[in-house]
Design an enzyme around this catalytic site. Structure first.
Site, PDB file in Angstrom:
ATOM      1  N   CYS A 160       6.087  -7.593   7.130  1.00 52.24           N
ATOM      2  CA  CYS A 160       7.163  -7.125   8.008  1.00 52.24           C
ATOM      3  C   CYS A 160       7.524  -8.224   8.998  1.00 52.24           C
ATOM      4  O   CYS A 160       6.665  -8.972   9.447  1.00 52.24           O
ATOM      5  CB  CYS A 160       6.697  -5.871   8.757  1.00 52.24           C
ATOM      6  SG  CYS A 160       8.031  -5.114   9.709  1.00 52.24           S
ATOM      7  N   CYS A 219       5.775  -5.883  15.680  1.00 53.04           N
ATOM      8  CA  CYS A 219       5.216  -4.917  16.647  1.00 53.04           C
ATOM      9  C   CYS A 219       3.755  -5.299  16.901  1.00 53.04           C
ATOM     10  O   CYS A 219       2.995  -5.524  15.964  1.00 53.04           O
ATOM     11  CB  CYS A 219       5.303  -3.491  16.101  1.00 53.04           C
ATOM     12  SG  CYS A 219       6.983  -3.018  15.679  1.00 53.04           S
ATOM     13  N   GLU A 229       0.837  -1.204   0.000  1.00 51.19           N
ATOM     14  CA  GLU A 229       0.000   0.000   0.000  1.00 51.19           C
ATOM     15  C   GLU A 229       0.872   1.255   0.000  1.00 51.19           C
ATOM     16  O   GLU A 229       2.008   1.218   0.478  1.00 51.19           O
ATOM     17  CB  GLU A 229      -0.844   0.052   1.284  1.00 51.19           C
ATOM     18  CG  GLU A 229      -1.748  -1.131   1.474  1.00 51.19           C
ATOM     19  CD  GLU A 229      -2.266  -1.241   2.912  1.00 51.19           C
ATOM     20  OE1 GLU A 229      -2.598  -2.361   3.310  1.00 51.19           O
ATOM     21  OE2 GLU A 229      -2.307  -0.224   3.611  1.00 51.19           O
ATOM     22  N   CYS A 283       0.580  -3.480  15.234  1.00 45.75           N
ATOM     23  CA  CYS A 283       0.675  -3.148  13.814  1.00 45.75           C
ATOM     24  C   CYS A 283       0.033  -4.204  12.915  1.00 45.75           C
ATOM     25  O   CYS A 283       0.289  -5.397  13.070  1.00 45.75           O
ATOM     26  CB  CYS A 283       2.147  -2.973  13.446  1.00 45.75           C
ATOM     27  SG  CYS A 283       2.377  -2.667  11.702  1.00 45.75           S
ATOM     28  N   CYS A 317      -1.874   1.265   7.990  1.00 46.43           N
ATOM     29  CA  CYS A 317      -1.070   0.659   6.950  1.00 46.43           C
ATOM     30  C   CYS A 317      -0.987  -0.830   7.211  1.00 46.43           C
ATOM     31  O   CYS A 317      -0.713  -1.265   8.315  1.00 46.43           O
ATOM     32  CB  CYS A 317       0.308   1.293   6.937  1.00 46.43           C
ATOM     33  SG  CYS A 317       0.728   1.756   5.291  1.00 46.43           S
ATOM     34  N   CYS A 334       3.566   8.294   1.219  1.00 46.79           N
ATOM     35  CA  CYS A 334       4.069   7.338   2.199  1.00 46.79           C
ATOM     36  C   CYS A 334       4.176   5.993   1.492  1.00 46.79           C
ATOM     37  O   CYS A 334       3.172   5.474   0.994  1.00 46.79           O
ATOM     38  CB  CYS A 334       3.093   7.272   3.381  1.00 46.79           C
ATOM     39  SG  CYS A 334       3.525   6.005   4.563  1.00 46.79           S
TER      40      CYS A 334
END
Ligand code: SF4
Length: 349
Positions: free
Chosen positions: A111, A115, A91, A118, A337, A104
């Protein structure tokens, strides 16, 4: 997959063409088209059809199989959801500020950092993006916007989408240099901001690259105990080492460090937390950005109440820490995100 021409610097395209016996003016023409964000060889009407067909056999201009655009009804914010050529999803978000347009970008499909608050980590890691794929987020957005705004230009880049940029270090560095190249986007380092969860060894390396961009640290907690609980990276690189790396970065680049701090109700939003944070950052040329936590489905974290946010902000200000509360753009499409990618992966499973 075919070779993506946006992966290359202008001089490398020159070499690719000369290896194929093509005259240098052809490479120059291609570079001009890449500078105009071309996505299809058929646009290149100053090239012979036979050459365009040959190039099409070997090279790609478009990094994406599909692009979905979601336009905010509240302001000019647009969210772009890309399907890469191998089916991975990423995205990017286009934001309109008074000083111009900012994008952005994502740097990885997924990832590895885990975290807890997230959405990007919730459905795992797909792969690193190449430098050309990251650049293609800017290319696709520019091409889309120029359909209605012919003089559209991206002024700022923020590396804060899906992925940890410093975990894809070589591709991200090459992307930065491509985006800064005058024949591509010509964006100055001072208009680029890179956000990291705190890979200390890579921050030290970045400080030596002579790219004085703004380093933004996703901090989110004032003590190791609290940070360990929400950001596994902290067990590898505890706060003392992270803040030391920030001081070095500031000293070597002369750039003020920005700290992102998502206020999570009952977790990190007390006056005591604010005082501990101020102590941690004392003497560092920095700025704290308070942001609402993304309320990711399935995660227990809720954004802090307004009065708690005010108390937190006032405490930091009394301790002489620069602090702002981030203005929210595109609130109606502010799906954190990674949430669209997560939804797409869930549908595919
Ligand atoms: S906050 Fe950033 S580093 Fe942490 S999991 Fe999400 S994308 Fe990765």
């Amino acid at each position: 997959m075919k070779h993506l021409l946006y992966d290359d610097f202008p001089a490398e395209i020159g070499r690719l063409f000369s290896e194929r016996g093509l005259p240098s003016f052809r490479a120059k023409q291609i570079n001009e088209w890449l500078g105009k964000c071309a996505l299809d060889f058929s646009q290149m009407t100053n090239l012979p059809i036979a050459l365009r067909e040959d190039l099409m056999q070997e090279f790609d201009l478009n990094a994406f199989r599909d692009v979905t655009v979601i336009q905010s009804k509240l302001d000019d914010t647009r969210k772009y959801f890309f399907t890469l050529r191998d089916g991975e999803h990423i995205e990017a978000v286009l934001l309109h500020y008074h000083h111009g347009y900012s994008v952005c970008v994502s740097t990885q499909a997924g990832c590895k950092m885990g975290c807890k608050f997230c959405a990007s980590s919730a459905c795992g890691f797909g792969r690193d993006l190449t430098c050309g794929e990251i650049l293609s987020e800017l290319v696709a957005i520019t091409a889309d916007m120029r359909k209605t705004t012919p003089d559209f230009r991206i002024g700022h880049i923020v590396l804060m989408g899906i992925g940890e940029p410093l975990d894809n270090y070589d591709n991200v560095l090459r992307f930065l240099r491509l985006a800064m190249d005058e024949e591509r986007f010509g964006i100055g380092a001072r208009n680029i901001s890179l956000s990291t969860c705190g890979l200390v060894d890579k921050i030290a390396k970045l400080a030596e690259e002579n790219i004085p961009l703004t380093l933004s640290i996703s901090l989110h907690a004032p003590t190791d105990l609290k940070r360990d609980a929400i950001m596994p990276v902290n067990r590898r690189f505890p706060l003392a080492a992270l803040i030391d790396a920030c001081r070095d970065y500031d000293r070597k680049t002369g750039r003020r460090i920005s700290f992102e701090y998502a206020l999570i109700a009952g977790e990190n939003d007390s006056v005591e937390d604010a005082k501990t944070l101020a102590n941690l950052l004392r003497g560092l040329d920095c700025h704290v950005n308070l942001i609402p936590v993304n309320e990711v489905p399935g995660a227990p974290y809720r954004t802090a109440r307004e009065n708690q946010r005010l108390l937190f902000t006032n405490t930091l200000e009394k301790c002489k820490i620069n602090v702002t509360v981030r203005r929210t753009l595109g609130a109606d499409i502010e799906a954190a995100c990674g949430q669209l990618r997560r939804a797409a992966n869930n549908t595919a499973n």
